[in-house]
Design a protein around this motif. Sequence first.
Motif, PDB file in Angstrom:
ATOM      1  N   PHE A  36       0.798  -1.229   0.000  1.00  0.00           N
ATOM      2  CA  PHE A  36       0.000   0.000   0.000  1.00  0.00           C
ATOM      3  C   PHE A  36       0.833   1.283   0.000  1.00  0.00           C
ATOM      4  N   VAL A  37       1.965   1.269  -0.698  1.00  0.00           N
ATOM      5  CA  VAL A  37       2.727   2.492  -0.949  1.00  0.00           C
ATOM      6  C   VAL A  37       3.107   2.474  -2.435  1.00  0.00           C
ATOM      7  N   SER A  38       3.657   3.563  -2.930  1.00  0.00           N
ATOM      8  CA  SER A  38       4.037   3.600  -4.344  1.00  0.00           C
ATOM      9  C   SER A  38       5.356   2.868  -4.564  1.00  0.00           C
ATOM     10  N   GLY A  39       5.585   2.466  -5.821  1.00  0.00           N
ATOM     11  CA  GLY A  39       6.860   1.852  -6.151  1.00  0.00           C
ATOM     12  C   GLY A  39       8.016   2.803  -5.930  1.00  0.00           C
ATOM     13  N   GLY A  40       7.753   4.109  -6.125  1.00  0.00           N
ATOM     14  CA  GLY A  40       8.797   5.106  -5.874  1.00  0.00           C
ATOM     15  C   GLY A  40       9.235   5.118  -4.419  1.00  0.00           C
ATOM     16  N   TYR A  41       8.264   4.904  -3.521  1.00  0.00           N
ATOM     17  CA  TYR A  41       8.612   4.860  -2.095  1.00  0.00           C
ATOM     18  C   TYR A  41       9.473   3.646  -1.789  1.00  0.00           C
ATOM     19  N   ILE A  42       9.162   2.503  -2.398  1.00  0.00           N
ATOM     20  CA  ILE A  42       9.996   1.323  -2.183  1.00  0.00           C
ATOM     21  C   ILE A  42      11.431   1.630  -2.613  1.00  0.00           C
TER      22      ILE A  42
END
Length: 277
Positions: A36-42
Motif C-alpha cells: 500500500f505504498v508507491s513503487g517510488g517509495y519502495i
Amino acid sequence: MANGSRQAAWEFFGTELKRHREEAGLTQAELGYRVFVSGGYIGQFEQAIRKPQLDVAARIDEVLQTAGFFERLWQKLIKDQPYTEYFAHVVELERLATAISEYAPTVVPGLLQTREYAQAVFLAGNPLAPDSYIEELLKGRMDRTRLLKDATRPVYWAVLHETVLRVAVGGPKVMAHQLDHIVTLTQERKVLLQVLPFSAGAHREMGKMMKLMEFEDAPPTVYTEAVLSGNLLDEPAVVKRTQSSYDLIRAAALSPEASLTLIQSAAEDHKQCGSTT
C-alpha cells in the motif's frame, strides 16, 4: 548509535529490502502495491532516502515472508533514537530537507531553542522526571539545533505567533536569552523569521503547528503535532492544502524587518521584567 552508524544501518535495511524483493521476483511497483505504498517509495526505502513506517515494515515482512526481519530491524533503529517514536522520522527528514517552513503558534520551534528554554519546556511536561531523563531529552534537542549551523543547512523559514514572544517560558531571563538567540540567527542570515502579530486576528489554522519539508529527490512532507502524537503526511492533496494555509499565515505576518524589531522589543520587555524580580 551515532548518526553515521544509524544511516549505515538504514542503508543495510534498504540493501536487504532490495535483495529480498528481487529474490521474490517482484518489481518495486509490485511490492509497493502489495504493501500500500508507491513503487517510488519502495525505491526510496531501498536507497535509505526515506524510512518506512512500522506498519509498512510489518507488511513487507508478510509479503516477502521474512519472518519479522524488517519489523525487528525497524524497532531496533527507532529504539536507538533519542526521540519519541512518532518524532524520530521527522528528525531524519529534517537532515535530508533542502527547505523547512514552520509555523509555531505557542512555543519556539525546537530547531531554534536554547538549552535553557528547552529545559523549561521539558520540565513543564515532565515535572517529576529525574534529571537523567531531562538531560537525555535535552541532548536530543540540542543535537537537532546543530542543523542550522551546518554549511549545508536547509533554507529555514519560520512564522512565530506573537504569543510565542510573550509567554515567559523558564522566566524572563531565560525568555530574553531565547529571543536574543533568535535575533542572532536572523542577523547571521541562518534563518528567515516572521511574526504573526495579535493584530492579525484569526486565520484558518489558528493554534495548529505545522512543518513543511522539501527534498531534492523526494516529494514534500507535512508534519503536525498533537498531544503525545504526531502526523507525518505526504499525500499530495494534503501537502498542497497545508502549503496554502502556510502561505496565508505568511502573508498576514509582519515583514522580516518589522518582525525582527518586534522580537528585539519583546526581548527588552523580558529583560526589564527580569531586572525587577
